[in-house]
Design a protein around this motif. Structure first.
Motif, PDB file in Angstrom:
ATOM      1  N   ALA A  57       1.367   5.863 -11.820  1.00 54.62           N
ATOM      2  CA  ALA A  57       0.607   4.745 -11.894  1.00 54.62           C
ATOM      3  C   ALA A  57      -0.529   4.257 -11.259  1.00 54.62           C
ATOM      4  O   ALA A  57      -1.575   3.821 -11.518  1.00 54.62           O
ATOM      5  CB  ALA A  57       1.668   3.586 -11.533  1.00 54.62           C
ATOM      6  N   MET A  58      -0.356   4.885  -9.996  1.00 51.87           N
ATOM      7  CA  MET A  58      -1.430   4.725  -8.834  1.00 51.87           C
ATOM      8  C   MET A  58      -1.484   6.044  -8.150  1.00 51.87           C
ATOM      9  O   MET A  58      -0.641   6.494  -7.601  1.00 51.87           O
ATOM     10  CB  MET A  58      -1.058   3.671  -7.932  1.00 51.87           C
ATOM     11  N   ASN A  59      -2.818   6.565  -8.218  1.00 53.66           N
ATOM     12  CA  ASN A  59      -2.848   7.869  -7.474  1.00 53.66           C
ATOM     13  C   ASN A  59      -3.043   7.794  -6.074  1.00 53.66           C
ATOM     14  O   ASN A  59      -3.476   6.740  -5.511  1.00 53.66           O
ATOM     15  CB  ASN A  59      -4.022   8.745  -8.339  1.00 53.66           C
ATOM     16  N   GLY A  60      -3.423   8.644  -5.345  1.00 51.75           N
ATOM     17  CA  GLY A  60      -3.227   8.699  -3.906  1.00 51.75           C
ATOM     18  C   GLY A  60      -4.583   7.772  -3.422  1.00 51.75           C
ATOM     19  O   GLY A  60      -4.861   7.246  -2.390  1.00 51.75           O
ATOM     20  N   ILE A  61      -5.674   8.346  -4.103  1.00 51.88           N
ATOM     21  CA  ILE A  61      -7.177   7.821  -3.717  1.00 51.88           C
ATOM     22  C   ILE A  61      -7.013   6.235  -3.867  1.00 51.88           C
ATOM     23  O   ILE A  61      -7.683   5.309  -3.066  1.00 51.88           O
ATOM     24  CB  ILE A  61      -8.072   8.413  -4.684  1.00 51.88           C
ATOM     25  N   GLU A  62      -6.468   5.645  -4.822  1.00 50.96           N
ATOM     26  CA  GLU A  62      -6.241   4.253  -5.234  1.00 50.96           C
ATOM     27  C   GLU A  62      -5.367   3.619  -4.264  1.00 50.96           C
ATOM     28  O   GLU A  62      -5.753   2.520  -3.676  1.00 50.96           O
ATOM     29  CB  GLU A  62      -5.755   4.146  -6.785  1.00 50.96           C
ATOM     30  N   PHE A  63      -4.322   4.476  -3.810  1.00 53.11           N
ATOM     31  CA  PHE A  63      -3.395   3.682  -2.897  1.00 53.11           C
ATOM     32  C   PHE A  63      -4.225   3.487  -1.597  1.00 53.11           C
ATOM     33  O   PHE A  63      -4.303   2.617  -0.969  1.00 53.11           O
ATOM     34  CB  PHE A  63      -2.314   4.684  -2.619  1.00 53.11           C
ATOM     35  N   ILE A  64      -5.271   4.569  -0.979  1.00 55.02           N
ATOM     36  CA  ILE A  64      -5.791   4.516   0.246  1.00 55.02           C
ATOM     37  C   ILE A  64      -6.731   3.442  -0.106  1.00 55.02           C
ATOM     38  O   ILE A  64      -6.881   2.827   1.031  1.00 55.02           O
ATOM     39  CB  ILE A  64      -6.421   6.050   0.468  1.00 55.02           C
ATOM     40  N   ARG A  65      -7.526   3.363  -1.270  1.00 55.72           N
ATOM     41  CA  ARG A  65      -8.546   2.100  -1.205  1.00 55.72           C
ATOM     42  C   ARG A  65      -7.830   0.642  -0.978  1.00 55.72           C
ATOM     43  O   ARG A  65      -8.313  -0.026  -0.317  1.00 55.72           O
ATOM     44  CB  ARG A  65      -9.007   2.202  -2.515  1.00 55.72           C
ATOM     45  N   ARG A  66      -6.679   0.518  -1.555  1.00 54.33           N
ATOM     46  CA  ARG A  66      -6.066  -0.727  -1.570  1.00 54.33           C
ATOM     47  C   ARG A  66      -5.550  -0.871   0.083  1.00 54.33           C
ATOM     48  O   ARG A  66      -5.559  -1.688   0.467  1.00 54.33           O
ATOM     49  CB  ARG A  66      -4.939  -0.592  -2.651  1.00 54.33           C
ATOM     50  N   PHE A  67      -5.124   0.174   0.434  1.00 50.53           N
ATOM     51  CA  PHE A  67      -4.128   0.148   1.872  1.00 50.53           C
ATOM     52  C   PHE A  67      -5.342  -0.048   2.801  1.00 50.53           C
ATOM     53  O   PHE A  67      -5.187  -0.912   3.833  1.00 50.53           O
ATOM     54  CB  PHE A  67      -3.969   1.595   2.218  1.00 50.53           C
ATOM     55  N   ARG A  68      -6.674   0.615   2.522  1.00 55.14           N
ATOM     56  CA  ARG A  68      -7.793   0.267   3.769  1.00 55.14           C
ATOM     57  C   ARG A  68      -8.128  -1.435   3.372  1.00 55.14           C
ATOM     58  O   ARG A  68      -8.892  -1.932   4.336  1.00 55.14           O
ATOM     59  CB  ARG A  68      -8.709   0.836   3.459  1.00 55.14           C
ATOM     60  N   THR A  69      -7.870  -2.040   2.443  1.00 49.56           N
ATOM     61  CA  THR A  69      -8.076  -3.469   2.477  1.00 49.56           C
ATOM     62  C   THR A  69      -7.510  -4.389   3.201  1.00 49.56           C
ATOM     63  O   THR A  69      -7.778  -5.580   3.682  1.00 49.56           O
ATOM     64  CB  THR A  69      -8.183  -4.109   1.186  1.00 49.56           C
ATOM     65  N   LEU A  70      -6.258  -3.797   3.684  1.00 48.98           N
ATOM     66  CA  LEU A  70      -5.507  -4.804   4.477  1.00 48.98           C
ATOM     67  C   LEU A  70      -5.821  -4.332   5.914  1.00 48.98           C
ATOM     68  O   LEU A  70      -6.064  -3.233   6.491  1.00 48.98           O
ATOM     69  CB  LEU A  70      -4.062  -4.093   4.687  1.00 48.98           C
ATOM     70  N   LYS A  71      -6.059  -5.461   6.765  1.00 49.89           N
ATOM     71  CA  LYS A  71      -6.930  -5.832   7.807  1.00 49.89           C
ATOM     72  C   LYS A  71      -6.338  -4.941   9.097  1.00 49.89           C
ATOM     73  O   LYS A  71      -6.832  -4.108   9.841  1.00 49.89           O
ATOM     74  CB  LYS A  71      -6.998  -7.150   8.377  1.00 49.89           C
ATOM     75  N   HIS A  72      -4.899  -5.046   8.998  1.00 48.16           N
ATOM     76  CA  HIS A  72      -4.101  -4.401  10.222  1.00 48.16           C
ATOM     77  C   HIS A  72      -3.908  -3.020   9.847  1.00 48.16           C
ATOM     78  O   HIS A  72      -3.563  -2.158  10.822  1.00 48.16           O
ATOM     79  CB  HIS A  72      -2.880  -5.133  10.249  1.00 48.16           C
ATOM     80  N   CYS A  73      -4.299  -2.344   8.649  1.00 50.47           N
ATOM     81  CA  CYS A  73      -4.377  -0.975   8.459  1.00 50.47           C
ATOM     82  C   CYS A  73      -5.669  -0.192   8.303  1.00 50.47           C
ATOM     83  O   CYS A  73      -5.777   0.891   7.949  1.00 50.47           O
ATOM     84  CB  CYS A  73      -3.498  -0.832   6.909  1.00 50.47           C
ATOM     85  N   ALA A  74      -6.825  -0.875   8.780  1.00 48.61           N
ATOM     86  CA  ALA A  74      -7.937  -0.342   8.462  1.00 48.61           C
ATOM     87  C   ALA A  74      -8.310   0.908   9.073  1.00 48.61           C
ATOM     88  O   ALA A  74      -9.055   1.661   8.604  1.00 48.61           O
ATOM     89  CB  ALA A  74      -9.218  -1.490   8.798  1.00 48.61           C
ATOM     90  N   ASP A  75      -7.458   1.106  10.414  1.00 44.93           N
ATOM     91  CA  ASP A  75      -7.776   2.310  11.134  1.00 44.93           C
ATOM     92  C   ASP A  75      -6.534   3.247  11.196  1.00 44.93           C
ATOM     93  O   ASP A  75      -6.409   4.275  12.004  1.00 44.93           O
ATOM     94  CB  ASP A  75      -7.960   1.838  12.466  1.00 44.93           C
ATOM     95  N   ILE A  76      -5.547   2.989  10.457  1.00 41.88           N
ATOM     96  CA  ILE A  76      -4.391   3.921  10.582  1.00 41.88           C
ATOM     97  C   ILE A  76      -4.692   5.108   9.774  1.00 41.88           C
ATOM     98  O   ILE A  76      -5.258   5.351   8.687  1.00 41.88           O
ATOM     99  CB  ILE A  76      -3.190   3.348   9.679  1.00 41.88           C
ATOM    100  N   PRO A  77      -4.180   6.248  10.712  1.00 40.48           N
ATOM    101  CA  PRO A  77      -4.569   7.763  10.109  1.00 40.48           C
ATOM    102  C   PRO A  77      -3.883   7.839   8.809  1.00 40.48           C
ATOM    103  O   PRO A  77      -2.671   7.541   8.523  1.00 40.48           O
ATOM    104  CB  PRO A  77      -3.871   8.714  11.076  1.00 40.48           C
TER     105      PRO A  77
END
Length: 354
Positions: A57-77
């Motif tokens: 449904a959602m590949n890893g790249i799309e997950f990372i893109r959406r994950f980075r939009t979360l302010k508190h997750c912007a710098d998580i490795p």
């Protein structure tokens, strides 16, 4: 530290979580559906994210893109796991925010080494975040200490002037609180209200430079004596001007201009209307009202109603009409201040709020 594992294959999730158990002080939380993982991240902050690239449904790249939009997750490795070793895919993953890669089949030693590196990166991030929070707390503490010393200095300056003036300490407390009330009813910012509360007591600080035979004279001053008395406005400005403190700067403008009149007939500069600083226009109303309604060795206190009429009659001439209206807008508060800070009150804290 907590590692978020996302893979649509349960066997892969189980394998990765088992490997993570070999890392000290490390726990894992896993999801088979990336949308569920994103929902969890809305309210939680993982320390490292392991995400598979190939998911239906959602590949890893799309997950990372959406994950980075979360302010508190912007710098998580984020470490992406993929069977595809194409350079173009890696470039795309790096652009959306991936930090590292693992190629399937996953090598245990490489997996542990790369994950430990990601955890070390996150550990340093957390240290810096904690350090920044500690520094911010220390800065705020220092600011409060400086502020307290500044307030003490202001209070001592006011007391120095008050010790030579027949007006009482209760007067400067009441008029300061009246001034704050006017500022509040004018809808000035709370920071300005607080500054006026602290600066208003300095309005007559220039009286420290007026000779005793004039300052303490019980009767009416002669024309020459009154000319000398009027210099207290300029003297007060000279004492307070040039400070780096915003409060003392406001105190300087109040000291200089609180005897100016709205129609231009005041002193020392004959300013009129809005050319008079607002802080001084506010203090003029508060100071005169309290002076009229306070008993002195040389006069009896006026009735409150009589003082109100004086302010109304002087509105537009002596006083700024807006300041008079603001003072009278919530007169129950005026009476509360008058009652609270009586001459015999033990609650004479200049910097307390009404």
């Amino acid at each position: 530290m907590q590692v978020l594992v996302i893979d649509d294959a349960q066997i892969n999730v189980t394998l990765l979580c088992r490997l993570l158990e070999k890392i000290e002080q490390c726990s894992s939380i896993s999801f088979l559906v990336p949308e569920s993982a994103l929902a969890w991240c809305q309210d939680h902050v993982p320390d490292v994210v392991l995400v598979d690239y190939m998911m239906p449904a959602m590949n890893g790249i799309e997950f990372i893109r959406r994950f980075r939009t979360l302010k508190h997750c912007a710098d998580i490795p984020v470490l992406m796991i993929t069977a595809n070793d194409e350079v173009a895919l890696r470039y795309e993953a790096l652009e959306v925010g991936a930090n590292d890669f693992l190629i399937k089949p996953v090598d245990k030693i490489e997996f542990l080494a790369r994950t430990k590196n990601m955890l070390a990166l996150r550990r340093n991030q957390r240290y810096l975040e904690n350090r920044a929070s500690w520094l911010d707390a220390e800065v705020q503490k220092a600011i409060l200490e400086i502020r307290a010393r500044e307030q003490e200095t202001i209070l001592r300056l006011c007391k120095a002037a008050d010790s030579r003036d027949p007006e009482t300490g209760a007067h400067i407390v009441r008029m300061a609180n009246y001034s704050c009330l006017i500022a509040k009813n004018l809808r000035l910012p709370e920071s300005v209200q607080a500054m006026i509360l602290e600066a208003a007591p300095m309005h007559d600080i220039g009286k420290v430079g007026i000779p005793d035979h004039i300052l303490l004279k019980p009767g009416k001053l002669s024309a020459d004596e009154f000319s000398i008395m009027k210099t207290h406005a300029s003297l007060g400005h000279q004492i307070l001007a040039g400070s780096a403190s915003e409060t003392l700067q406001m105190g300087a403008e109040i000291a200089l201009s609180h005897h100016e009149k709205f129609d231009g007939s005041g002193y020392p500069n004959g300013l009129s209307g809005t050319n008079i600083p607002l802080s001084a226009r506010i203090v003029a109303v508060a100071d005169v009202f309290d002076a009229l309604t306070s008993e002195r060795p040389y006069k009896r206190a006026w009735e409150v109603d009589r003082a109100i009429e004086f302010l109304k009659d002087g509105s537009g001439q002596h006083f700024d009409p807006l300041c008079v209206d603001a003072f009278l807008a919530d007169f129950s508060q005026v009476l509360a201040i008058k009652e609270r800070y009586r001459e015999d009150s033990d609650d004479l804290k200049v910097f307390g709020s009404y």
